[in-house]
Design an enzyme around this catalytic site. Structure first.
Site, PDB file in Angstrom:
ATOM      1  N   ASP A 153     -64.608  -1.873 -11.948  1.00 50.36           N
ATOM      2  CA  ASP A 153     -63.605  -2.921 -12.027  1.00 50.36           C
ATOM      3  C   ASP A 153     -63.474  -3.512 -10.610  1.00 50.36           C
ATOM      4  OD1 ASP A 153     -61.054  -4.225 -12.683  1.00 50.36           O
ATOM      5  OD2 ASP A 153     -60.195  -2.600 -11.502  1.00 50.36           O
ATOM      6  N   ASP A 155     -60.325  -5.736  -8.875  1.00 46.11           N
ATOM      7  CA  ASP A 155     -59.007  -5.577  -8.235  1.00 46.11           C
ATOM      8  C   ASP A 155     -58.470  -4.165  -8.402  1.00 46.11           C
ATOM      9  OD1 ASP A 155     -59.456  -8.413  -8.807  1.00 46.11           O
ATOM     10  OD2 ASP A 155     -57.404  -8.715  -8.098  1.00 46.11           O
TER      11      ASP A 155
HETATM   12  P1  IMP Z   1     -59.959  -6.848 -12.415  1.00 45.35           P
HETATM   13  O1  IMP Z   1     -59.009  -5.794 -11.920  1.00 45.35           O
HETATM   14  O2  IMP Z   1     -61.183  -6.936 -11.577  1.00 45.35           O
HETATM   15  O3  IMP Z   1     -60.272  -6.698 -13.875  1.00 45.35           O
HETATM   16  O4  IMP Z   1     -59.252  -8.280 -12.186  1.00 45.35           O
HETATM   17  C1  IMP Z   1     -58.021  -8.609 -12.759  1.00 45.35           C
HETATM   18  C2  IMP Z   1     -57.393  -9.768 -12.043  1.00 45.35           C
HETATM   19  O5  IMP Z   1     -58.283 -10.884 -11.951  1.00 45.35           O
HETATM   20  C3  IMP Z   1     -56.198 -10.314 -12.757  1.00 45.35           C
HETATM   21  O6  IMP Z   1     -55.036  -9.577 -12.521  1.00 45.35           O
HETATM   22  C4  IMP Z   1     -56.095 -11.732 -12.216  1.00 45.35           C
HETATM   23  O7  IMP Z   1     -55.321 -11.739 -11.034  1.00 45.35           O
HETATM   24  C5  IMP Z   1     -57.521 -12.103 -11.830  1.00 45.35           C
HETATM   25  N1  IMP Z   1     -58.110 -13.170 -12.675  1.00 45.35           N
HETATM   26  C6  IMP Z   1     -58.654 -14.304 -12.231  1.00 45.35           C
HETATM   27  N2  IMP Z   1     -59.155 -15.019 -13.235  1.00 45.35           N
HETATM   28  C7  IMP Z   1     -58.922 -14.333 -14.363  1.00 45.35           C
HETATM   29  C8  IMP Z   1     -59.232 -14.575 -15.743  1.00 45.35           C
HETATM   30  O8  IMP Z   1     -59.847 -15.584 -16.129  1.00 45.35           O
HETATM   31  N3  IMP Z   1     -58.838 -13.622 -16.618  1.00 45.35           N
HETATM   32  C9  IMP Z   1     -58.192 -12.498 -16.233  1.00 45.35           C
HETATM   33  N4  IMP Z   1     -57.898 -12.230 -14.956  1.00 45.35           N
HETATM   34  C10 IMP Z   1     -58.251 -13.146 -14.009  1.00 45.35           C
HETATM   35 MG    MG Z   2     -58.267  -3.638 -11.785  1.00 46.41          MG
END
Ligand code: IMP
Ligand code: MG
Length: 419
Positions: A153, A155
């Site tokens: 993942d 973020d």
């Molecule tokens: P992950 O933790 O890598 O899955 O990223 C999640 C974060 O990506 C979300 O909390 C958003 O801040 C950001 N984000 C940016 N664009 C999108 C999108 O199109 N869908 C969902 N999350 C997005």
């Molecule tokens: Mg995440």
């Protein structure tokens, strides 16, 4: 009644992991019976090392028993009767396992680092059990070797919420080590952009390091980015300015995904958007709606921060409305909240991981590990990856580093054994 219902059932059950709670409950018994809190003020009480050795033996025996109950569940899975296993009766929400879990050895490993059985006042906690499960999973993967695919993942797993993977991030040499030892890498993130440039901006530290590394050109190809959960696939391409190249959907979509109709995608996003707008209005949120090709979400106006309860309420309402809509039955979607936003994406990370497995020629779930931070059953987007592969649940990027170091250490131990 409504408030009580919300607090006691709806909010709390989705904030619990039943398997972890069950193991925690089992470990609470030896803690109560064998930890010696009075020894703290009794000068001639038994030494902490002595009582710890007894407590450790009891904890470890329980973990051995749980390991066997998991093995029994796996035997039922193979026979097609997983809903009749003893574990299923004890923990109804438990899903399928892709590998056995080396829980006994993982407990000893974590106990040597966290001194769980030396504690007299604090029983084995949620985080203790979560980390033991992670270690048990990577032990089983390494022992069953080789670990063919690791998906991450973005973020909170590779970098802090909303940040970028910058060149000094200590995860970079660890990912390169995995690639050097033959593992393929997928970055499976909800962040959804149709352009390579946007992913380069988020991931440039890793992409530049891979480009500059001495890895053979063919090994450099072993990294893909799956964005928007399962909507955009980019492969590493050293000859392009953004070091990533969009892979056309026809080259990586799974057969089931080909059935997703554009009209359904629009309809689902319309339903989700209407629900989000309604909640923004009702909860007086200072929010802007973001509508994309494959997602719709809300973000705070001018750095406004939402409280956790508001974010969760928004997700739970939208999830429920989509679950009950006809289009929500036809099309997979993922409603979740990040640190300060709520998004509904088309598809989910199970499809993202499956797409990576397919892209690399058909890697099995038992040879794949997904590392993520969101594993609660609602409002969390890594949860669905459990349908596609083994997983590790980390709480921050530092834990990801520790997990990758654990894999490296276990790998070395394994190699010494086979030499
Ligand atoms: P992950 O933790 O890598 O899955 O990223 C999640 C974060 O990506 C979300 O909390 C958003 O801040 C950001 N984000 C940016 N664009 C999108 C999108 O199109 N869908 C969902 N999350 C997005
Ligand atoms: Mg995440």
């Amino acid at each position: 009644m409504t408030t009580r219902y919300r607090v006691e059932y709806a909010l709390k059950t989705h904030r619990r992991d039943q398997l972890i709670e069950w193991i925690k409950g089992l470990l609470a018994v030896p803690f109560v019976l064998h930890s010696q809190p009075t020894a703290v003020f009794e000068p001639h009480g038994e030494s902490v090392d002595y009582t710890a050795s007894i407590t450790q033996r009891r904890y470890a025996e329980i973990m051995r028993d749980v390991e066997e109950i998991v093995n029994d569940h796996i035997a039922h899975q193979k026979a097609g009767t997983h809903d009749r296993s003893k574990l299923k009766l004890l923990v109804p929400s438990v899903a399928n396992f892709f590998t056995p879990l080396a829980l006994h050895d993982a407990f000893i490993w974590q106990d040597q680092r966290r001194f769980i059985s030396h504690r007299r006042f604090v029983p084995p906690s949620f985080n203790d059990v979560r980390l033991i499960l992670n270690t048990a999973q990577v032990m089983s993967l390494v022992r069953g070797g080789p670990l063919e695919l690791v998906t991450f993942d973005g973020d909170v797993t590779l970098y802090d919420d909303g940040q970028c993977l910058t060149p000094e991030n200590p995860v970079i040499p660890r990912i390169l080590r995995l690639m050097r030892s033959g593992s393929k890498i997928g970055i499976v993130t909800a962040a959804g952009y149709a352009e390579a440039r946007r992913y380069y901006e988020r991931l440039y530290g890793l992409l530049d390091a891979l480009h500059a590394s001495d890895l053979p050109a063919t090994s450099k190809q072993n990294l893909v980015v799956l964005g928007g959960e399962s909507n955009y696939c980019f492969k590493f391409a050293g000859d392009t300015p953004d070091l990533l190249k969009l892979v056309p959907r026809k080259d990586w979509l799974l057969d089931e995904m080909l059935l997703w109709q554009e009209s359904d995608i629009t309809e689902l996003l319309d339903v989700a958007e209407a629900s989000l707008r309604d909640t923004v209005k009702n909860l007086r949120m200072e929010a802007t709606i973001v509508r994309k090709e494959r997602a719709v979400g809300i973000v705070g106006d001018q750095g406004h921060r939402f409280c956790r309860e508001t974010l969760e309420e928004t997700v739970l309402i939208t999830q429920k409305i989509l679950d009950m809509s006809p289009v929500g039955q036809r099309l997979p979607f993922c409603a979740f909240n990040g640190g300060n936003d709520v998004f509904v994406d088309i598809g989910d990370k199970s499809w993202g991981v499956l797409a990576c497995q397919r892209f690399f020629g058909g890697i099995e779930g038992g040879k794949t590990l997904h590392v993520g931070d969101q594993f609660l059953s609602a409002g969390a987007n890594d949860f669905k990856a459990r349908l596609a592969c083994t997983t590790a649940w980390i709480a921050n990027p530092t834990e990801t580093i520790r997990l990758l170091d654990e894999i490296a250490e276990l790998d070395e131990m394994q190699q010494r054994k086979t030499v």
